[in-house]
Design a protein around this motif. Structure first.
Motif, PDB file in Angstrom:
ATOM      1  N   ASN A 218      48.901  45.100  20.931  1.00  0.00           N
ATOM      2  CA  ASN A 218      49.320  44.805  19.563  1.00  0.00           C
ATOM      3  C   ASN A 218      48.713  45.914  18.725  1.00  0.00           C
ATOM      4  OD1 ASN A 218      50.897  42.490  19.685  1.00  0.00           O
ATOM      5  ND2 ASN A 218      49.122  41.154  19.705  1.00  0.00           N
TER       6      ASN A 218
ATOM      7  N   ARG B 181      54.090  45.663  18.776  1.00  0.00           N
ATOM      8  CA  ARG B 181      53.647  45.489  20.159  1.00  0.00           C
ATOM      9  C   ARG B 181      54.410  46.483  21.033  1.00  0.00           C
ATOM     10  NH1 ARG B 181      53.417  39.591  22.585  1.00  0.00           N
ATOM     11  NH2 ARG B 181      51.688  39.541  21.122  1.00  0.00           N
TER      12      ARG B 181
ATOM     13  N   ARG C 172      53.318  43.074  12.949  1.00  0.00           N
ATOM     14  CA  ARG C 172      52.878  43.263  14.330  1.00  0.00           C
ATOM     15  C   ARG C 172      53.762  44.329  14.968  1.00  0.00           C
ATOM     16  NH1 ARG C 172      53.607  38.207  16.899  1.00  0.00           N
ATOM     17  NH2 ARG C 172      51.542  37.648  16.156  1.00  0.00           N
TER      18      ARG C 172
ATOM     19  N   GLN D 281      47.948  44.429  13.474  1.00  0.00           N
ATOM     20  CA  GLN D 281      48.043  43.049  13.041  1.00  0.00           C
ATOM     21  C   GLN D 281      47.470  42.986  11.632  1.00  0.00           C
ATOM     22  OE1 GLN D 281      45.896  40.866  16.078  1.00  0.00           O
ATOM     23  NE2 GLN D 281      47.826  40.049  16.815  1.00  0.00           N
TER      24      GLN D 281
END
Length: 133
Positions: A89, A72, A70, A92
């Motif tokens: 995000n 972010r 991830r 993923q």
């Protein structure tokens, strides 16, 4: 403009907060980047999570894989009574049924603009946002 850009670059490289007395420019680096000049404030930051897998069979490396789990990133800005926030995000990674890695392309966590000109009694926000409890 060149003087301000050079100052920002030097402050970021040195990793400390500094104020330019002429422009009242404040820059802070630590857990992200924050720049402020009078009523204008800009902040960015985020986090990054990695996954690593190492599997050995009979003493030999059978599988070695590293990928971003991830990433972010967020940007917040304030100009007078208006503020905005965007947080995504970016990547993923998920595992499919056959064991392959698949990237979803990311999701929107927050993407909204807020007006706070009415003071404490009211705040108007429009956009995609997580509800605070």
């Amino acid at each position: 403009m060149k003087k301000t850009a050079l100052f920002i670059a030097i402050a970021c490289a040195a990793g400390f907060a500094q104020a330019d007395e002429k422009d009242d420019l404040i820059i802070k680096v630590g857990g992200g980047l924050m720049a402020q000049e009078k009523e204008i404030k800009f902040q960015t930051g985020g986090r990054l999570q990695w996954d690593y897998n190492l599997a050995k069979k009979n003493g030999e490396t059978d599988e070695s894989d590293i990928h971003v789990r991830r990433a972010r990133i967020y940007v917040k800005s304030t100009v007078g009574d208006w503020s905005l926030k965007s947080q995504f995000n970016i990547d993923q990674a998920s595992e499919t049924d056959d064991g392959a890695r698949e990237d979803s392309g990311g999701t929107v966590e927050d993407l909204y603009i807020t007006y706070e000109g009415f003071g404490k009694p009211a705040k108007i926000s429009v956009g995609h946002q997580r509800v605070e409890f």
